[in-house]
Design an enzyme around this catalytic site. Structure first.
Site, short mmCIF file in Angstrom:
data_model
loop_
_atom_site.label_atom_id
_atom_site.label_comp_id
_atom_site.label_asym_id
_atom_site.label_seq_id
_atom_site.Cartn_x
_atom_site.Cartn_y
_atom_site.Cartn_z
N GLU A 80 0.84 -1.20 0.00
CA GLU A 80 0.00 0.00 0.00
C GLU A 80 0.88 1.25 0.00
O GLU A 80 1.88 1.33 0.69
CB GLU A 80 -0.90 0.02 1.24
N ARG A 90 -17.38 -0.53 6.81
CA ARG A 90 -18.56 -1.09 6.12
C ARG A 90 -19.18 -2.22 6.95
O ARG A 90 -20.38 -2.47 6.90
CB ARG A 90 -18.15 -1.59 4.73
N CYS A 143 -7.45 -2.40 8.42
CA CYS A 143 -6.10 -2.42 7.83
C CYS A 143 -5.56 -0.99 7.66
O CYS A 143 -4.44 -0.69 8.06
CB CYS A 143 -6.09 -3.16 6.50
N HIS A 165 -1.35 -5.73 1.55
CA HIS A 165 -2.56 -6.55 1.45
C HIS A 165 -2.25 -7.79 0.61
O HIS A 165 -1.47 -7.72 -0.34
CB HIS A 165 -3.70 -5.75 0.78
N1 PCA Z 1 -8.26 -7.19 6.26
C1 PCA Z 1 -9.16 -6.14 6.68
C2 PCA Z 1 -8.97 -6.06 8.17
C3 PCA Z 1 -8.23 -7.27 8.58
C4 PCA Z 1 -7.74 -7.86 7.33
O1 PCA Z 1 -6.98 -8.84 7.23
C5 PCA Z 1 -8.93 -4.82 5.94
O2 PCA Z 1 -8.51 -4.84 4.79
O3 PCA Z 1 -9.19 -3.76 6.51
#
Ligand code: PCA
Length: 212
Positions: A80, A90, A143, A165
């Site tokens: 990111e 959400r 996240c 991610h």
């Molecule tokens: N993904 C979520 C929160 C925890 C995770 O593994 C997110 O993208 O916010």
């Protein structure tokens, strides 16, 4: 010996698995060139997630921190670029919190950029044969919340930090309609990312921009 802390999120929502959590279980016993790996399991809960990673940073004193979570629907490992100062959940987090348009740090800046070499990571992971792309949004759930909160804590520090991610695991998509990545490939990609972050001074100036 340098240290990399890799923090992976616990399960959340209707996902019985989180590939981030599965990845840290395997990464715990692995070694990088010139660096050791430490791991930390992160609750999918507002503020507790940030406090957990800050405690792990204080305990392990790492040179690099990678925070890792699931982004269902993505087909690549995605470092990111930016964390924004807003919670707009959400779905509720694991403790039932569902803030809408609330800043994470009330007097904090609007955003923080990743201090990981995201372009170099992306290039190296791709060269080794794994799908990887820079992402320009970490969303507005836990996240992004963790990414922003940890970056705020580290704002005057030399410790490099950023959020990555990762896709769903194949066993999380029995309908066969979603992009997935094997745990083996996710672990390998995260190890490459950690190795690049430990080794690289600064980032590469290579294009990874998007037109919307
Ligand atoms: N993904 C979520 C929160 C925890 C995770 O593994 C997110 O993208 O916010």
């Amino acid at each position: 010996m340098k240290k990399v802390l890799i923090a992976g999120f616990d399960v959340f929502g209707d996902n019985p698995l989180n590939p981030g959590l599965e990845a840290i279980k395997l990464l715990e016993s692995q070694q990088l060139e010139g660096a050791e790996i430490r791991v930390c399991k992160v609750p999918v809960t507002r503020y507790e997630s940030i406090d957990t990673v800050i405690s792990a940073i204080e305990a392990h004193k790492p040179d690099v921190v990678l925070t890792v979570g699931l982004a269902a629907g993505r087909s690549a490992i995605t470092p990111e670029r930016v964390a924004i100062n807003i919670d707009d959940f959400r779905i509720a987090d694991n403790k039932g919190n569902q803030p809408i348009d609330v800043p994470i740090v009330s007097d904090g800046p609007d955003a923080y950029f990743s201090t990981l070499p995201i372009k170099a990571i992306t290039q190296r992971v791709q060269e080794r044969g794994f799908p990887c792309q820079v992402s320009n949004s970490a969303g507005t759930f836990v996240c992004n919340h963790l990414f922003y909160g940890v970056q705020h804590y580290l704002r005057n520090s030399h410790i490099k930090h950023g959020f990555i991610h990762i896709p769903l695991l194949p066993e999380q998509d029995v309908s066969g309609t979603q992009p997935t990545m094997s745990l083996e490939n996710i672990v390998e990609g995260l190890k490459i990312a950690a190795q690049v972050a430990i080794t690289c001074d600064g980032d590469m100036k290579i294009g990874a921009g998007k037109i919307c």
